[in-house]
Write an enzyme that holds these catalytic residues in place. Structure first.
Site: not given
Lengths: 710, 180
Positions: A399, A401-403, A405, A423, A450, A524
């Site tokens: 997962c 987005a937005p890139g 990591k 993503d 997915d 998070c």
């Protein structure tokens, strides 16, 4: 008395420069000093006047101070030392002030003797006495008077020197003395005024104090009186807008009571009642919904206030240096030149910079556009650091987005190997593409699947990072909406999705990888349901075990929480909180996959295990028949994966491409003998590890050249 | 995802050679592994051999980007270089233009370069030659086409356009959606 010019000389024409060329005195403005006496003051007089004014101001201040110390006797006491309040450097000042006073008294008396007006001496002495007291009360005053004393001494010396000179000078000194006397008189008058004023202020202050005391008692009483509202009162309160003061008061009271419940509680009230009221009050005070507050209170029974308050303020803005393009010690000064105040972030990060304030928009500087840094919260460094990707590995960011990591992973891999960023949201994928290109990541592959279907696309990764979508309860400071719009269902829905994603992530990882076989799970969120519970589920369902994250700070994961009893190794997971680490609330767990077998699916999985060793084989078998064994993939995804077969067929004309020369790593060639469409590889030149390394160095050389020009 | 056809390759390399000349060779014959160009959804991507191999397992519709995007073919068959190619163009650039700090921001917002904003210029740049644009710190900002030759630049009005804007790094923010 010198010779005098004769009157007759006037007739003669004057010699030398004319009248107009004479140096004019500086213009003087009357009344500028606030002194409207017709007499023009000499320089020294002016200075004295200035000092006098300062002294008056000081006296007024001292008067106020004296009142503040609330010494009852307004009559000047004989012992100044007693009045000296313990403001600080007492002893030294005391001693010095004493000696100075004595000295000064001498001087003053001498002055008096010199002056012709006798009757003023008494008054002067009186004022001196009062002065003495005041001096004692404050060291600053002493210093002031000391100065004046010195001035007096100077005066005296001047007078002595002047005494045997001409008459005019004597007269002048006399007038000087007169002036001194006048000043003293003024002083005493003003002092009387000051004293009156000070007494007035003292009275006022006393009154204030009494009032303050009453108020304090009132406050204490109200706190003591603070009782839990009954049912009707609660209803009534719910209708009215919340009164913050009352709420704050009651919150602190209830927390106080809960601190030692058996002793401090009100008779006949249960702990539940207190807790309910506390939750209600906290919700009203900080705009949370009751469900979330209840959960937070379970997590932080003691630190709840710290946590909530930390959520009211944003975390510091941090940026991550893109080590693919620059170094932190180059970037820092460059940003400082642009007017961005930065500092290295924390001990644990070698690439982070904290931004204190900035004059320019951080997301639009030429350096940002050139990809020298990425705006990224400090917490999002952690999962990547835990993942610790190595060069030449295949890494999946599920997962992405937005890139942020993803680009960090690429930087750690030094642009080698393969980074697959996926993503589920197509719109957000655009951000990944843009960011990865901007940051100069060339080993990437961006897809929009997915995450749960990823294992059907490719499943031989060395490392997998799953930064799962979550309720966001760790980043309330970023998104206030979380306070209100989350309930039990949302959390469980997230939890369910996370479990599916984590199983998929584990399935994507290849346990037989030489360097890897690791999966990092992070969210998070701080909810146990989204973190420990999910990891615990994965441990039960797959052949994985928890390993230390490699992060030497953070709190341990929960092993027991409320009704939950998790796997004992969960203490190896790490939790980060806004109030303890000044990072966003975060959870990081690192898993090691030790077998590709799936427990409980032994017979069907036998085939899969064999395949797991061989990338290409598994790719094939997956498209052929293994699909049937796995049930949990959507129908649409199945169709997608079936499309893959033609795509492989399509690949065959690749070799015709003029632009490709395709040597391959012999090691890998051995491993992947069975790849059906590798004729273009076999036809290629030999490129072994050494050559790769040399080429890599060369690539570096380019960058150095680029920098050298600078 | 497929290799480029002969015609496409010609168009593409012709375009590329305007900026980096014969250095294209260095992009294809690399010592550190094999790299190739592939066409995917009208866009040309530059990728390593391993990426190609693994990336081909992703379905066409879901694959958004692989390696670095160099640009795209228009419907009329022309090739447009994207700013994402800058990382490869800048190190091999033949002709360069350096911008004064005052003109930097203008260029990053997509404006052409006036004579007044010109800091330095590579000698013997011809008209309509592809040039890479740098700022005074040698940070590549984008690329464009020289509107005038170096000689003509010397004695022209400060307000005349010297370099036509083609791509700049500001597009990472402005045109995030169209980059893919």
């Amino acid at each position: 008395m010198g010779r005098k010019r004769e009157v007759l000389d006037d007739d003669k024409p004057k010699k030398g420069p004319g009248r107009k060329t004479k140096k004019q005195p500086a213009p003087s403005f009357k009344g500028l000093l606030g002194d409207d006496s017709p007499k023009k003051l000499s320089h020294k007089q002016k200075q004295r006047q200035k000092k006098r004014e300062e002294k008056q101001a000081q006296k007024a201040l001292v008067g106020a101070k004296r009142k503040a110390t609330a010494v009852s006797n307004s009559r000047p006491s004989k012992k100044p030392k007693l009045l000296f309040d313990s403001d600080g450097d007492e002893d030294e000042n005391l001693r010095s002030s004493d000696s100075e006073e004595e000295q000064m008294q001498d001087e003053y008396s001498e002055d008096d003797v010199l002056s012709d007006s006798e009757d003023k001496v008494v008054e002067q002495q009186n004022t001196e006495k009062s002065k003495k007291n005041e001096k004692a009360t404050s060291s600053t005053i002493t210093q002031k008077t000391k100065k004046q004393g010195k001035g007096g001494a100077k005066n005296k010396q001047a007078e002595v020197a002047a005494s045997d000179s001409e008459d005019d000078d004597v007269k002048e000194s006399d007038s000087d003395n007169d002036d001194d006397d006048d000043e003293d008189e003024d002083d005493s008058d003003e002092e009387m005024n000051v004293e009156k004023a000070s007494q007035k202020m003292l009275k006022k202050h006393k009154q204030d104090e009494i009032l303050a005391q009453e108020e304090l008692m009132l406050n204490i009483r109200s706190q003591e009186k603070c009782v839990l509202p009954s049912g009707q009162e609660i209803e009534r309160e719910a209708e009215l807008p919340p009164d913050m003061a009352i709420l704050d008061n009651r919150i602190s009271h209830i927390r106080f009571v809960l601190g030692e419940f058996s002793k401090r509680r009100e008779e006949g009230r249960s702990r539940k009642e207190y807790l309910d009221q506390l939750i209600r009050d906290l919700c009203a005070r900080f705009n949370y919904n009751e469900f979330l507050m209840e959960r937070l209170l379970e997590l932080f029974p003691r630190e709840i206030m710290d946590f909530i308050e930390a959520n009211e303020y944003p975390r510091p803005v941090t940026i991550r240096t893109n080590t693919l393009k620059t170094r932190r010690r180059d970037l820092g000064p460059m940003l400082i030149d642009r007017g961005v105040n930065v500092e290295p972030m924390a001990r644990w990060s070698g690439v982070g910079l904290t931004v204190f304030d900035t004059k320019v928009p951080l997301g639009a500087t030429p350096e940002y556009l050139a990809g020298h840094y990425m705006l990224q919260g400090g917490a999002s460094f952690l999962p990547v650091m835990a993942l610790a990707p190595q060069e030449r590995e295949r890494v999946l960011d599920m997962c992405a987005a937005p890139g942020g990591k993803s680009s960090y992973i690429a930087a750690l891999m030094k642009n080698t190997g393969l980074l697959w960023s996926n993503d589920a949201n197509r719109e957000r994928c655009k951000a990944i593409v843009s960011n990865l290109h901007r940051l100069g990541v060339i080993n990437s592959l961006v897809t929009n699947y997915d995450g749960r279907a990823m294992k059907k696309v490719f499943h031989s990764f060395d490392r997998v990072l799953l930064d799962a979508p979550c309720s966001g309860t760790g980043v309330i400071s970023k998104d206030e909406a979380v306070k209100i719009n989350k309930d039990e269902k949302d959390i469980l829905r997230c939890s369910h999705l996370q479990k599916e994603l984590l199983l998929s992530a584990i399935d994507c990882c290849n346990a037989n990888s030489k360097t890897g076989g690791y999966i990092v799970y992070s969210t998070c969120s701080i909810m146990v349901e989204e973190n420990e519970w999910v990891v615990d589920y994965a441990i039960k369902k797959r052949n994985v075990k928890l390993v230390p994250c490699g992060l030497d700070f953070g709190k341990q994961g929960f092993v027991n929480f409320q009704q939950h009893r998790f796997h004992p190794s969960l203490h190896l997971a790490r939790r980060f909180y806004p109030h303890t680490h000044n990072l966003d609330g975060f959870f990081v767990a690192k898993l090691y996959k030790f077998s590709n077998k799936i427990p409980g699916e032994e017979n069907t999985k036998d085939k899969a295990e064999e395949n797991g060793e061989d990338v290409a084989k598994s790719e094939d078998s997956e498209t052929k028949g293994n699909n049937a064994a796995k049930v949990d993939i959507h129908q649409t995804k199945k169709q997608e994966s079936e499309k893959k077969t033609p795509s492989i067929v399509k690949k065959k004309p690749l070799n015709k491409d003029t632009a490709t020369n395709t040597p391959s790593n012999p090691k890998k060639k051995e491993k992947k003998k069975s790849i059906p469409d590798t004729n273009h590889i076999q036809s290629g030149k030999i490129g072994d590890g050494k050559m790769k390394k040399a080429g890599f160095l060369k690539k570096k050389g380019f960058k150095n050249k680029k920098k050298g020009k600078k | 995802m497929r290799p480029l056809t002969e015609e496409e390759t010609n168009t593409f390399f012709e375009k590329l050679s305007k900026y980096i000349g014969e250095n294209i060779k260095l992009l294809i014959d690399r010592q550190d592994g094999s790299y190739c160009f592939r066409l995917h959804k009208d866009r040309v991507y530059y990728m390593s051999e391993e990426q190609l191999k693994i990336g081909s397992s992703a379905a066409g519709e879901s694959l958004l980007s692989i390696g670095s995007c160099f640009g795209k073919f228009t419907k009329s068959g022309k090739f447009h270089l994207h700013v994402t190619a800058l990382d490869y163009l800048a190190p091999y650039a033949k002709h360069k233009v350096w911008l004064k700090p005052s003109a930097e921001q203008q260029f990053l917002y997509g404006h052409h370069i006036m004579k007044s904003g010109l800091g330095r210029l590579t000698e013997d740049t011809e008209q309509y030659q592809g040039v890479i644009v740098y700022n005074m710190n040698d940070l590549p900002l984008g690329f464009g086409v020289a509107a005038k030759s170096t000689q003509a630049c010397r004695n022209c009005d400060p307000m005349t356009i010297v370099v036509f804007h083609q791509a700049d790094t500001g597009q990472y923010i402005r045109d995030e959606d169209t980059l893919t």
